[in-house]
Design a protein around this motif. Sequence first.
Motif, PDB file in Angstrom:
ATOM      1  N   UNK A  19     -71.117  26.010  43.725  1.00  9.80           N
ATOM      2  CA  UNK A  19     -71.412  27.436  43.930  1.00  9.80           C
ATOM      3  C   UNK A  19     -70.216  28.291  43.506  1.00  9.80           C
ATOM      4  N   UNK A  20     -70.495  29.524  43.134  1.00  9.15           N
ATOM      5  CA  UNK A  20     -69.431  30.446  42.732  1.00  9.15           C
ATOM      6  C   UNK A  20     -68.760  31.013  43.979  1.00  9.15           C
ATOM      7  N   UNK A  21     -67.435  30.886  44.034  1.00  6.33           N
ATOM      8  CA  UNK A  21     -66.697  31.393  45.191  1.00  6.33           C
ATOM      9  C   UNK A  21     -65.558  32.330  44.767  1.00  6.33           C
ATOM     10  N   UNK A  22     -65.282  32.374  43.482  1.00  9.79           N
ATOM     11  CA  UNK A  22     -64.206  33.226  42.995  1.00  9.79           C
ATOM     12  C   UNK A  22     -64.796  34.533  42.449  1.00  9.79           C
ATOM     13  N   UNK A  23     -64.449  35.661  43.080  1.00 11.13           N
ATOM     14  CA  UNK A  23     -64.999  36.938  42.625  1.00 11.13           C
ATOM     15  C   UNK A  23     -64.821  37.161  41.112  1.00 11.13           C
ATOM     16  N   UNK A  24     -63.674  36.756  40.595  1.00 13.21           N
ATOM     17  CA  UNK A  24     -63.451  36.988  39.171  1.00 13.21           C
ATOM     18  C   UNK A  24     -64.512  36.302  38.305  1.00 13.21           C
ATOM     19  N   UNK A  31     -70.636  40.387  33.895  1.00 14.56           N
ATOM     20  CA  UNK A  31     -70.073  41.471  33.108  1.00 14.56           C
ATOM     21  C   UNK A  31     -69.939  42.754  33.941  1.00 14.56           C
ATOM     22  N   UNK A  32     -69.331  42.603  35.109  1.00 12.97           N
ATOM     23  CA  UNK A  32     -69.195  43.741  36.025  1.00 12.97           C
ATOM     24  C   UNK A  32     -67.871  44.464  35.805  1.00 12.97           C
ATOM     25  N   UNK A  33     -67.843  45.704  36.235  1.00  8.18           N
ATOM     26  CA  UNK A  33     -66.655  46.548  36.097  1.00  8.18           C
ATOM     27  C   UNK A  33     -65.489  45.989  36.934  1.00  8.18           C
ATOM     28  N   UNK A  62     -74.414  43.581  34.363  1.00  4.22           N
ATOM     29  CA  UNK A  62     -73.869  44.941  34.281  1.00  4.22           C
ATOM     30  C   UNK A  62     -74.572  45.931  35.208  1.00  4.22           C
ATOM     31  N   UNK A  63     -75.373  45.429  36.126  1.00  2.00           N
ATOM     32  CA  UNK A  63     -76.065  46.359  37.018  1.00  2.00           C
ATOM     33  C   UNK A  63     -75.535  46.214  38.441  1.00  2.00           C
ATOM     34  N   UNK A  64     -74.661  47.114  38.815  1.00  2.00           N
ATOM     35  CA  UNK A  64     -74.015  47.046  40.125  1.00  2.00           C
ATOM     36  C   UNK A  64     -75.030  47.283  41.248  1.00  2.00           C
ATOM     37  N   UNK A  65     -76.173  47.876  40.903  1.00  2.00           N
ATOM     38  CA  UNK A  65     -77.223  48.128  41.904  1.00  2.00           C
ATOM     39  C   UNK A  65     -78.303  47.061  41.938  1.00  2.00           C
TER      40      UNK A  65
END
Length: 340
Positions: A19-24, A31-33, A62-65
Amino acid sequence: MNESHIFLEKNWQTALQTAITDPQELFQLLDLDEKLLPAAYAAAKHFPLKVPRSLITRIQKRNINDPILRQILPLGSETKEQEGYSKDPLQEKKFNVIPGLLHKYHGRLLLTLAGICGINCRYCFRRDFPYAENNPGTTGWNKALEYIANNPSITEVILSGGDPLIVNDHLLVELGQKLSKITHLKRLRIHSRMPIILPERITPEFIHWCSTSRFKMILVNHCNHSQELNENVAHAMQSLVKAGVTVLNQTVLLKGVNDNAQTLIELSENLFAANILPYYLHMLDKVQGAAHFDVKQEVAQDLHWQITQQLPGFLVPKLVCEYPGAPAKLSVEHLTLFTG
Ligand SMILES: *Cc1c(COP(=O)(O)O)cnc(C)c1O
Ligand code: SF4
């Protein structure tokens, strides 16, 4: 073969381990800001990021919402202390008669099988629950089993957590055998988010267990938005229904995720299409760090009334909230009985 099958891990346990645990990494994959990254790290320090890799394919880049992203993305607003929010909003510690066992309501009780989940939902009311102190272990099971055996009023055991389906099938079968010896038990219910986020958790062994158990089996899923459903989820639900399991769903009403009538209507429709019946629509529990998800009671009632007018009765989930000390989950209309 459907394209989505490509993303199915052979083994759900491998899927959990990777599972992904690293925010980066999450930011790169979607592709988030990167401006939001430092805050994500700060929030994840308190309650880690955790999301199975295959769920990423259900999130829009790219959709933060995005409604799934909002449920898993650690945000800066989590770290601000909010008045009226606590670390144990349900005061569950008081009802913990035996570690791992929560007996609050008549005739049924919760057995917490595991302190962890396959995903960390940012709004979770258990984000601060002291699981380490509350892990039953095998000795705890014996005490819990003894408690149930000595209470003939209990006819239903609810496996909960954390997420009970994080434990392997072998352990479930073993526990099921022990429970089935308690003659006054009629039903075994499982509350889990795993079948939605990792439908491969519904293994042939699990299905076999469901279809051979002497209990009436119930699975209560946890799905908040149609976008969480896909063909793999539908397949898993179909096998469960064929195995005689009653399949329900609970949703948490979350600002920015599902707080509009059209989204809730689509959710009910799509759940039903996937063999799942809507059961509860929960008001958020006021846990510290989740204030940005709160939907006001008047707004919630209005939304519920709107969907009631547009759906057949069996597709309308009950709008409920938990009130410490109340003998049941309260439908929002009943709340005034306790708050005056
Ligand atoms: C939600 C819950 C239950 C189950 O309640 P139902 O209304 O039967 O779904 C049982 N025990 C506890 C402690 C709960 O929080
Ligand atoms: S799956 Fe349920 S218990 Fe686990 S983090 Fe999400 S909301 Fe909380």
